[in-house]
Design a protein around this motif. Structure first.
Motif, mmCIF file in Angstrom:
data_model
loop_
_atom_site.group_PDB
_atom_site.id
_atom_site.type_symbol
_atom_site.label_atom_id
_atom_site.label_comp_id
_atom_site.label_asym_id
_atom_site.label_seq_id
_atom_site.Cartn_x
_atom_site.Cartn_y
_atom_site.Cartn_z
ATOM 1 N N GLU A 75 3.333 -1.175 -8.306
ATOM 2 C CA GLU A 75 4.066 0.025 -8.709
ATOM 3 C C GLU A 75 3.780 1.194 -7.764
ATOM 4 O O GLU A 75 4.650 2.020 -7.491
ATOM 5 C CB GLU A 75 3.687 0.399 -10.149
ATOM 6 N N ALA A 76 2.563 1.265 -7.241
ATOM 7 C CA ALA A 76 2.177 2.371 -6.366
ATOM 8 C C ALA A 76 2.984 2.391 -5.066
ATOM 9 O O ALA A 76 3.066 3.419 -4.401
ATOM 10 C CB ALA A 76 0.687 2.299 -6.048
ATOM 11 N N LEU A 100 3.434 5.262 2.002
ATOM 12 C CA LEU A 100 3.352 5.780 3.364
ATOM 13 C C LEU A 100 1.960 5.610 3.984
ATOM 14 O O LEU A 100 1.767 5.948 5.144
ATOM 15 C CB LEU A 100 3.746 7.261 3.380
ATOM 16 N N ASP A 101 0.999 5.078 3.202
ATOM 17 C CA ASP A 101 -0.352 4.860 3.729
ATOM 18 C C ASP A 101 -0.298 3.885 4.903
ATOM 19 O O ASP A 101 0.564 2.999 4.959
ATOM 20 C CB ASP A 101 -1.265 4.276 2.645
ATOM 21 N N ASP A 154 -1.066 -10.813 12.567
ATOM 22 C CA ASP A 154 -0.197 -11.986 12.728
ATOM 23 C C ASP A 154 1.170 -11.767 12.072
ATOM 24 O O ASP A 154 1.673 -12.633 11.361
ATOM 25 C CB ASP A 154 -0.866 -13.246 12.161
ATOM 26 N N ASP A 155 1.740 -10.598 12.283
ATOM 27 C CA ASP A 155 3.046 -10.225 11.736
ATOM 28 C C ASP A 155 3.074 -10.139 10.207
ATOM 29 O O ASP A 155 4.142 -10.214 9.603
ATOM 30 C CB ASP A 155 4.151 -11.179 12.230
ATOM 31 N N VAL A 156 1.929 -10.017 9.588
ATOM 32 C CA VAL A 156 1.846 -9.837 8.138
ATOM 33 C C VAL A 156 1.265 -8.447 7.888
ATOM 34 O O VAL A 156 0.180 -8.128 8.362
ATOM 35 C CB VAL A 156 0.949 -10.899 7.465
ATOM 36 N N THR A 157 2.014 -7.622 7.154
ATOM 37 C CA THR A 157 1.541 -6.284 6.808
ATOM 38 C C THR A 157 0.805 -6.362 5.484
ATOM 39 O O THR A 157 1.328 -6.876 4.497
ATOM 40 C CB THR A 157 2.720 -5.301 6.701
#
Length: 170
Positions: A102-103, A110-111, A117-120
């Protein structure tokens, strides 16, 4: 004036060998109860992903390593393709198919989030000093909880599991 210590009447009525064993037996029982309470398994909530996300999670579960930095994989019981854990102390837990946090709908979205490896991975510090990371921009959300003290650097765990996530969850 010295006072003589006497056993309570109910103990004094017992034969000597029983009196001698009463206190050690009580202490041993206390230790057994305490040790038994320490080994209770922690409850881990199992996600209930949508069918398409569940397919991705099953593929991820099969691709996850059986060992993480020397700690064997020890999934909770009952087994689920949506939860994996490793026997670190305290243990690291990965849950696949969790709901979107939910946050992420507010300013926390925006944090700064590291990409490995292309994973956020969206990080959240837990109250006890551990971290919870949640993937973003994937077809299934993966949550990784790295408790304080399980590893010196929580990002090592994230880096070790990122290739499996990248390969199995588009």
């Amino acid at each position: 004036m010295t006072r003589e210590l006497r056993a309570p009447r109910f103990l004094a009525a017992l034969p000597a060998p029983v009196r001698w064993l009463a206190v050690p037996t009580a202490l041993a029982c206390t230790v057994v109860v305490l040790v038994g309470s320490w080994s209770r398994p922690e409850k881990i909530e199992t996600p209930d992903p949508a069918p398409k996300a569940a397919g991705y999670c099953r593929a991820l579960a099969a691709a996850l390593p059986q060992e993480l930095f020397g700690h064997p994989r020890k999934d909770p019981t009952p087994a689920s393709p949506f939860v994996a854990a490793w026997a670190s102390s305290p243990r690291v837990v990965l849950r696949c198919g969790v709901d979107r946090p939910e946050a992420l709908n507010g300013p926390a979205a925006l944090d700064v989030s590291p990409m490995i490896d292309d994973v956020t991975w969206w990080p959240r510090e837990l109250g006890d000093g551990g971290y919870r990371y949640t993937t973003t921009m994937r077809k299934a959300y993966v949550e990784l909880t790295v408790p304080k003290g399980s590893f010196a650097n929580p990002m090592d765990v994230v880096a070790a599991l990122s290739p499996a996530v990248a390969a199995n969850i588009p």
